[in-house]
Motif scaffolding. Structure first.
Motif, mmCIF file in Angstrom:
data_model
loop_
_atom_site.group_PDB
_atom_site.id
_atom_site.type_symbol
_atom_site.label_atom_id
_atom_site.label_comp_id
_atom_site.label_asym_id
_atom_site.label_seq_id
_atom_site.Cartn_x
_atom_site.Cartn_y
_atom_site.Cartn_z
ATOM 1 N N PRO A 80 0.725 -1.000 0.309
ATOM 2 C CA PRO A 80 -0.532 0.289 0.427
ATOM 3 C C PRO A 80 1.176 1.252 -0.081
ATOM 4 O O PRO A 80 0.799 1.685 0.548
ATOM 5 C CB PRO A 80 -1.048 -0.207 1.150
ATOM 6 N N TYR A 81 1.476 1.453 -0.675
ATOM 7 C CA TYR A 81 2.960 2.567 -1.261
ATOM 8 C C TYR A 81 2.962 3.187 -2.492
ATOM 9 O O TYR A 81 2.599 2.703 -3.133
ATOM 10 C CB TYR A 81 3.945 1.858 -0.903
ATOM 11 N N HIS A 82 3.094 4.502 -1.792
ATOM 12 C CA HIS A 82 3.887 5.665 -3.512
ATOM 13 C C HIS A 82 5.348 5.424 -2.596
ATOM 14 O O HIS A 82 5.314 5.700 -2.611
ATOM 15 C CB HIS A 82 2.602 6.331 -3.887
ATOM 16 N N ALA A 83 5.686 4.914 -4.661
ATOM 17 C CA ALA A 83 7.366 5.622 -3.671
ATOM 18 C C ALA A 83 7.540 6.985 -4.718
ATOM 19 O O ALA A 83 7.178 7.644 -5.288
ATOM 20 C CB ALA A 83 7.971 4.349 -4.579
ATOM 21 N N TYR A 84 8.808 7.460 -3.886
ATOM 22 C CA TYR A 84 9.302 8.743 -4.927
ATOM 23 C C TYR A 84 10.307 8.658 -5.545
ATOM 24 O O TYR A 84 10.157 9.329 -6.671
ATOM 25 C CB TYR A 84 9.561 9.691 -3.764
ATOM 26 N N TRP A 85 11.273 7.956 -5.120
ATOM 27 C CA TRP A 85 12.342 8.117 -5.655
ATOM 28 C C TRP A 85 12.099 7.039 -6.688
ATOM 29 O O TRP A 85 12.824 5.384 -6.169
ATOM 30 C CB TRP A 85 13.973 7.885 -5.027
ATOM 31 N N PHE A 86 12.804 6.910 -7.642
ATOM 32 C CA PHE A 86 13.328 5.464 -9.100
ATOM 33 C C PHE A 86 14.748 4.706 -7.747
ATOM 34 O O PHE A 86 14.099 3.381 -8.347
ATOM 35 C CB PHE A 86 13.064 6.336 -9.966
ATOM 36 N N ILE A 95 17.628 -2.869 0.377
ATOM 37 C CA ILE A 95 16.971 -1.442 -0.950
ATOM 38 C C ILE A 95 16.168 -0.798 -0.726
ATOM 39 O O ILE A 95 15.542 -1.215 -0.243
ATOM 40 C CB ILE A 95 17.520 -1.921 -2.306
ATOM 41 N N HIS A 96 16.507 0.525 -0.189
ATOM 42 C CA HIS A 96 15.876 1.198 0.501
ATOM 43 C C HIS A 96 14.791 2.274 -0.429
ATOM 44 O O HIS A 96 15.646 2.922 -1.346
ATOM 45 C CB HIS A 96 16.459 2.297 1.884
ATOM 46 N N TRP A 97 13.840 2.632 -0.331
ATOM 47 C CA TRP A 97 13.327 3.855 -1.005
ATOM 48 C C TRP A 97 11.872 5.094 0.323
ATOM 49 O O TRP A 97 11.555 4.452 0.884
ATOM 50 C CB TRP A 97 12.185 3.162 -2.124
ATOM 51 N N SER A 98 12.127 5.469 -0.529
ATOM 52 C CA SER A 98 10.915 7.262 0.479
ATOM 53 C C SER A 98 9.678 6.489 -0.080
ATOM 54 O O SER A 98 9.673 6.681 -1.521
ATOM 55 C CB SER A 98 11.133 8.326 -0.065
ATOM 56 N N THR A 101 2.098 6.192 2.575
ATOM 57 C CA THR A 101 1.584 5.072 2.662
ATOM 58 C C THR A 101 0.265 5.372 1.548
ATOM 59 O O THR A 101 -0.393 6.781 1.723
ATOM 60 C CB THR A 101 0.612 4.530 3.619
ATOM 61 N N VAL A 102 -1.309 4.786 1.080
ATOM 62 C CA VAL A 102 -2.019 4.626 -0.110
ATOM 63 C C VAL A 102 -3.286 4.641 1.691
ATOM 64 O O VAL A 102 -3.488 3.943 2.284
ATOM 65 C CB VAL A 102 -1.689 3.524 -0.997
ATOM 66 N N GLY A 103 -4.193 5.703 1.293
ATOM 67 C CA GLY A 103 -5.233 5.979 1.576
ATOM 68 C C GLY A 103 -5.155 7.228 2.409
ATOM 69 O O GLY A 103 -5.087 8.592 1.955
ATOM 70 N N ASP A 104 -7.103 7.488 3.024
ATOM 71 C CA ASP A 104 -7.321 9.093 3.194
ATOM 72 C C ASP A 104 -6.357 9.641 4.022
ATOM 73 O O ASP A 104 -5.656 10.523 4.081
ATOM 74 C CB ASP A 104 -8.614 9.054 4.272
ATOM 75 N N ARG A 105 -5.416 9.008 5.187
ATOM 76 C CA ARG A 105 -4.771 8.778 6.565
ATOM 77 C C ARG A 105 -3.463 9.411 5.628
ATOM 78 O O ARG A 105 -2.456 8.216 6.418
ATOM 79 C CB ARG A 105 -4.688 9.186 7.839
ATOM 80 N N SER A 106 -2.188 8.847 4.401
ATOM 81 C CA SER A 106 -1.307 8.407 4.122
ATOM 82 C C SER A 106 -0.418 8.815 5.455
ATOM 83 O O SER A 106 -0.413 10.681 5.342
ATOM 84 C CB SER A 106 -1.366 8.755 2.671
ATOM 85 N N SER A 107 1.168 8.490 4.828
ATOM 86 C CA SER A 107 2.434 8.954 5.993
ATOM 87 C C SER A 107 3.291 8.917 5.135
ATOM 88 O O SER A 107 3.588 7.790 4.742
ATOM 89 C CB SER A 107 1.707 8.972 6.994
ATOM 90 N N SER A 108 4.433 9.802 5.328
ATOM 91 C CA SER A 108 5.635 9.120 4.498
ATOM 92 C C SER A 108 6.035 8.113 5.646
ATOM 93 O O SER A 108 6.520 7.646 6.576
ATOM 94 C CB SER A 108 6.301 10.062 4.365
ATOM 95 N N VAL A 109 6.560 7.272 4.785
ATOM 96 C CA VAL A 109 7.952 5.971 5.619
ATOM 97 C C VAL A 109 9.107 5.921 4.554
ATOM 98 O O VAL A 109 9.065 6.579 3.833
ATOM 99 C CB VAL A 109 6.724 4.844 4.903
#
Length: 257
Positions: A80-86, A95-98, A101-109
């Protein structure tokens, strides 16, 4: 040069084109792509990871390429994520990406892909607020976060002192305000290399001083800089290539027989 993945070792002057990433699923709207490269110490092999994020159905499909097999494998999981960096950051066997989360109350992880286990983990961010973007980097062998925002200036960044422990996030201050700052893990006894805006900077945290490095004709991208460690690891299996060459010669002779 055509688009795709290439593995390059300047020490051995070898370059290997990675086979084209398979298409496991039909292309969908809002499909994001991300990639990464790292060393799996459990199997003593290098891996290339390509992920297709299907945010509309909360699925991510990872394609994992290993140099030994010269082939891709599919790993599909709930995501349930959107990714910032390719391009991902490799550290501690993952391997890590910024991401958000997907949803009404999204947060950065931070989303990490463990190369040995080949599974996804989530790491909580420090308290940076909702108005800033979190850019990943490596600071003295630790995961770090620098900040970015529209028309904002910052004078701090965050370092995870103990990997995977969210409570170990520590605030670090810098004496030079920045709009965009990147860390790549390179340091000497007294200085750390940073990319500030479009300039290379050597920063002394003890003296809180810095100096710009006079490197000309260099166009810097936020994730286009890395640390090169020289090694003689072969990218091409000579015995396998020789076997293929002999097999091809036999095939040609059979065709002419």
């Amino acid at each position: 040069m055509r688009r795709g993945f290439y593995l390059v070792n300047p020490a051995t002057r070898e370059m290997k084109k990675v086979p084209k990433t398979p298409s496991w699923r039909p292309v969908r709207p809002f499909c994001l792509s991300l990639c990464g490269f790292g060393f799996d110490s459990s199997t003593n092999e290098y891996k290339v990871v390509n992920g297709q994020v299907y945010s509309d159905i909360n699925v991510i499909v990872f394609s994992v390429y290993t140099l030994k097999t010269d082939s891709w494998r599919k790993i599909e999981c709930f995501s349930p994520y959107h990714a910032y960096w390719f391009q991902g950051i490799f550290l501690n066997g993952a391997i890590h990406w910024s991401a958000t989360t997907v949803g009404d109350r999204s947060s950065s992880v931070i989303v990490s892909f463990l190369l040995a286990e080949e599974e996804v983990r989530e790491i909580r961010l420090p308290p940076i607020g909702d108005t800033c973007l979190a850019n990943l980097g490596v600071f003295r062998d630790c995961l770090c976060i620098t900040l970015a925002g529209i028309d904002q200036t910052f004078n701090e960044f965050w370092v995870m002192k103990e990997y995977g422990v969210s409570e170990s996030w520590t605030r670090m201050r810098v004496s030079m305000p920045y709009h965009q700052l990147s860390h790549f893990g390179f340091s000497t006894k007294s200085h750390d290399l940073m990319v500030c805006g479009s300039s290379f900077v050597m920063y002394d945290f003890k003296e809180e001083s810095f100096r710009n490095l006079p490197i000309r004709d260099t166009t810097l991208g936020g994730n286009g800089v890395g640390v090169y460690v020289e090694g003689l690891f072969p990218l091409i299996d000579r015995e396998q290539d020789e076997s293929r060459r002999v097999d091809n010669q036999v095939l040609i002779k059979l065709k002419h027989a």
